[in-house]
Design a protein around this motif. Structure first.
Motif, PDB file in Angstrom:
ATOM      1  N   ARG A 157       0.848  -1.190   0.000  1.00  0.00           N
ATOM      2  CA  ARG A 157       0.000   0.000   0.000  1.00  0.00           C
ATOM      3  C   ARG A 157       0.886   1.243   0.000  1.00  0.00           C
ATOM      4  NH1 ARG A 157      -5.135  -1.171   2.141  1.00  0.00           N
ATOM      5  NH2 ARG A 157      -5.679   1.009   1.777  1.00  0.00           N
ATOM      6  N   LEU A 158       0.586   2.155  -0.921  1.00  0.00           N
ATOM      7  CA  LEU A 158       1.308   3.417  -1.040  1.00  0.00           C
ATOM      8  C   LEU A 158       0.347   4.574  -0.799  1.00  0.00           C
ATOM      9  CD1 LEU A 158       3.341   2.638  -4.303  1.00  0.00           C
ATOM     10  CD2 LEU A 158       4.168   2.499  -1.942  1.00  0.00           C
ATOM     11  N   VAL A 159       0.897   5.695  -0.342  1.00  0.00           N
ATOM     12  CA  VAL A 159       0.082   6.872  -0.058  1.00  0.00           C
ATOM     13  C   VAL A 159       0.777   8.108  -0.627  1.00  0.00           C
ATOM     14  CG1 VAL A 159      -0.906   5.870   2.042  1.00  0.00           C
ATOM     15  CG2 VAL A 159       1.215   7.199   2.178  1.00  0.00           C
ATOM     16  N   PRO A 160       0.019   9.181  -0.870  1.00  0.00           N
ATOM     17  CA  PRO A 160       0.660  10.421  -1.333  1.00  0.00           C
ATOM     18  C   PRO A 160       1.606  10.951  -0.263  1.00  0.00           C
ATOM     19  CG  PRO A 160      -1.701  10.460  -1.783  1.00  0.00           C
ATOM     20  CD  PRO A 160      -1.452   9.276  -0.889  1.00  0.00           C
ATOM     21  N   ALA A 161       2.731  11.503  -0.695  1.00  0.00           N
ATOM     22  CA  ALA A 161       3.665  12.110   0.250  1.00  0.00           C
ATOM     23  C   ALA A 161       2.972  13.254   0.971  1.00  0.00           C
ATOM     24  CB  ALA A 161       4.898  12.613  -0.493  1.00  0.00           C
ATOM     25  N   SER A 162       3.366  13.498   2.201  1.00  0.00           N
ATOM     26  CA  SER A 162       2.744  14.531   3.022  1.00  0.00           C
ATOM     27  C   SER A 162       2.750  15.890   2.323  1.00  0.00           C
ATOM     28  CB  SER A 162       3.481  14.634   4.362  1.00  0.00           C
ATOM     29  OG  SER A 162       2.902  15.632   5.175  1.00  0.00           O
ATOM     30  N   GLY A 163       1.572  16.461   2.193  1.00  0.00           N
ATOM     31  CA  GLY A 163       1.459  17.777   1.585  1.00  0.00           C
ATOM     32  C   GLY A 163       1.609  17.794   0.081  1.00  0.00           C
ATOM     33  N   ARG A 164       1.695  16.614  -0.559  1.00  0.00           N
ATOM     34  CA  ARG A 164       1.889  16.535  -2.008  1.00  0.00           C
ATOM     35  C   ARG A 164       0.679  15.876  -2.667  1.00  0.00           C
ATOM     36  NH1 ARG A 164       7.389  16.886  -3.038  1.00  0.00           N
ATOM     37  NH2 ARG A 164       6.771  17.343  -5.199  1.00  0.00           N
ATOM     38  N   THR A 165       0.470  16.216  -3.906  1.00  0.00           N
ATOM     39  CA  THR A 165      -0.600  15.613  -4.700  1.00  0.00           C
ATOM     40  C   THR A 165       0.012  14.881  -5.873  1.00  0.00           C
ATOM     41  OG1 THR A 165      -2.146  17.398  -4.120  1.00  0.00           O
ATOM     42  CG2 THR A 165      -2.673  16.066  -6.065  1.00  0.00           C
ATOM     43  N   PRO A 166      -0.384  13.626  -6.123  1.00  0.00           N
ATOM     44  CA  PRO A 166       0.180  12.900  -7.266  1.00  0.00           C
ATOM     45  C   PRO A 166      -0.079  13.638  -8.579  1.00  0.00           C
ATOM     46  CG  PRO A 166      -0.979  11.402  -5.794  1.00  0.00           C
ATOM     47  CD  PRO A 166      -1.300  12.786  -5.324  1.00  0.00           C
ATOM     48  N   ALA A 167       0.955  13.747  -9.392  1.00  0.00           N
ATOM     49  CA  ALA A 167       0.825  14.347 -10.729  1.00  0.00           C
ATOM     50  C   ALA A 167       0.764  13.193 -11.724  1.00  0.00           C
ATOM     51  CB  ALA A 167       1.999  15.276 -11.013  1.00  0.00           C
ATOM     52  N   TRP A 168      -0.433  12.776 -12.070  1.00  0.00           N
ATOM     53  CA  TRP A 168      -0.604  11.615 -12.932  1.00  0.00           C
ATOM     54  C   TRP A 168      -0.242  11.951 -14.372  1.00  0.00           C
ATOM     55  CZ3 TRP A 168      -1.016   7.668  -9.908  1.00  0.00           C
ATOM     56  CH2 TRP A 168      -1.695   7.770  -8.690  1.00  0.00           C
ATOM     57  N   PRO A 169       0.194  10.962 -15.141  1.00  0.00           N
ATOM     58  CA  PRO A 169       0.485  11.209 -16.554  1.00  0.00           C
ATOM     59  C   PRO A 169      -0.752  11.738 -17.269  1.00  0.00           C
ATOM     60  CG  PRO A 169       1.378   9.089 -15.873  1.00  0.00           C
ATOM     61  CD  PRO A 169       0.535   9.580 -14.744  1.00  0.00           C
ATOM     62  N   GLU A 170      -0.526  12.457 -18.345  1.00  0.00           N
ATOM     63  CA  GLU A 170      -1.622  13.055 -19.103  1.00  0.00           C
ATOM     64  C   GLU A 170      -2.625  11.996 -19.546  1.00  0.00           C
ATOM     65  OE1 GLU A 170      -2.301  15.879 -23.075  1.00  0.00           O
ATOM     66  OE2 GLU A 170      -0.280  15.290 -22.431  1.00  0.00           O
ATOM     67  N   GLY A 171      -3.893  12.297 -19.335  1.00  0.00           N
ATOM     68  CA  GLY A 171      -4.949  11.378 -19.742  1.00  0.00           C
ATOM     69  C   GLY A 171      -5.320  10.341 -18.710  1.00  0.00           C
ATOM     70  N   ILE A 172      -4.637  10.340 -17.575  1.00  0.00           N
ATOM     71  CA  ILE A 172      -4.921   9.368 -16.520  1.00  0.00           C
ATOM     72  C   ILE A 172      -5.494  10.086 -15.308  1.00  0.00           C
ATOM     73  CG2 ILE A 172      -3.921   7.697 -14.907  1.00  0.00           C
ATOM     74  CD1 ILE A 172      -1.884   6.998 -17.031  1.00  0.00           C
ATOM     75  N   ASN A 173      -6.674   9.651 -14.880  1.00  0.00           N
ATOM     76  CA  ASN A 173      -7.321  10.208 -13.696  1.00  0.00           C
ATOM     77  C   ASN A 173      -7.910   9.051 -12.895  1.00  0.00           C
ATOM     78  OD1 ASN A 173      -8.766  11.525 -11.735  1.00  0.00           O
ATOM     79  ND2 ASN A 173      -9.835  12.923 -13.123  1.00  0.00           N
ATOM     80  N   PRO A 174      -7.088   8.458 -12.006  1.00  0.00           N
ATOM     81  CA  PRO A 174      -7.544   7.276 -11.259  1.00  0.00           C
ATOM     82  C   PRO A 174      -8.808   7.513 -10.441  1.00  0.00           C
ATOM     83  CG  PRO A 174      -5.169   7.549 -11.068  1.00  0.00           C
ATOM     84  CD  PRO A 174      -5.697   8.805 -11.686  1.00  0.00           C
TER      85      PRO A 174
END
Length: 216
Positions: A157-174
């Motif tokens: 299990r992985l989580v976003p780093a504290s205070g950070r938002t994942p920058a997903w590749p273009e066209g990907i919105n999980p």
């Protein structure tokens, strides 16, 4: 002429340093070791992304991410706070490929991908240990949480780093459509799959990748 103690000490100090020829020989040796260790990895990666020297003309079943996105851009870490990106790169010759299931609220489509990643990993047989699995999910239902230790114990299990938002590749919105992201041992997010893909298609891609590259 009698050499004084100071002269002898001075000569010894100078003799301790490597000669220019020794320095050049050391650099050549270091370059050779690097080439032997990482050269095949680099060439294999170029072969896959460019199709160079690929006589089979293999067509990918998954969706290529072009250009590949550095995994550091996802801003993910383990539950212990270790950045995901730290386990990839040329300095980690034992780095694995990674199937990363990404979703918002984990509904039926999300769980289908969790199951798909698990079954494909198992189906790799002797190469299964060259590929790891992980998931980053905004939330999961209580029944899946209860089944997780038994059914997905090998799914990190992985989580976003504290205070950070994942920058997903273009066209990907999980958050809207769950995906399986494929990360190579160099830390490139280079392909993705969704519920529209079958386990057979993903397995075919992975077998081809592992056979072609021999990295990870």
């Amino acid at each position: 002429m009698t050499m004084t103690m100071a002269d002898r000490m001075s000569n010894e100090e100078h003799s301790e340093g490597p000669t220019p020829e020794q320095v050049r020989r050391g650099r050549r040796t270091a370059f050779l070791l690097f080439a032997l260790g990482f050269g095949p990895m680099i060439v294999a990666t170029l072969m896959f992304y460019t199709g160079w020297l690929n006589p089979a003309g293999h067509t990918n079943n998954g969706v290529l991410i072009q250009p590949p996105v550095p995994v550091a851009q996802l801003n993910l870490q383990t539950t212990n706070g270790k950045p995901l990106a730290e386990r990839f790169g040329p300095e980690h010759p034992d780095a694995q490929w990674l199937m990363l299931v990404s979703a918002g609220a984990c509904g039926s489509s999300c769980e289908e991908l969790l199951y798909l990643a698990r079954q494909v990993n198992i189906a790799l047989g002797k190469n299964a240990n060259r590929v790891s699995r992980a998931a980053t999910l905004a939330s999961i239902p209580s029944d899946l949480q209860a089944r997780w230790p038994e059914e997905y114990s090998s799914m990190e299990r992985l989580v976003p780093a504290s205070g950070r938002t994942p920058a997903w590749p273009e066209g990907i919105n999980p958050a809207q459509t769950p995906r399986i992201l494929l990360v190579d041992p160099f830390g490139n997010v280079m392909m993705h799959y969704g519920p529209e893909h079958t386990g057979k298609e993903m397995l075919e891609d992975l077998k081809h990748l592992l056979k072609l590259s021999q990295i990870g």
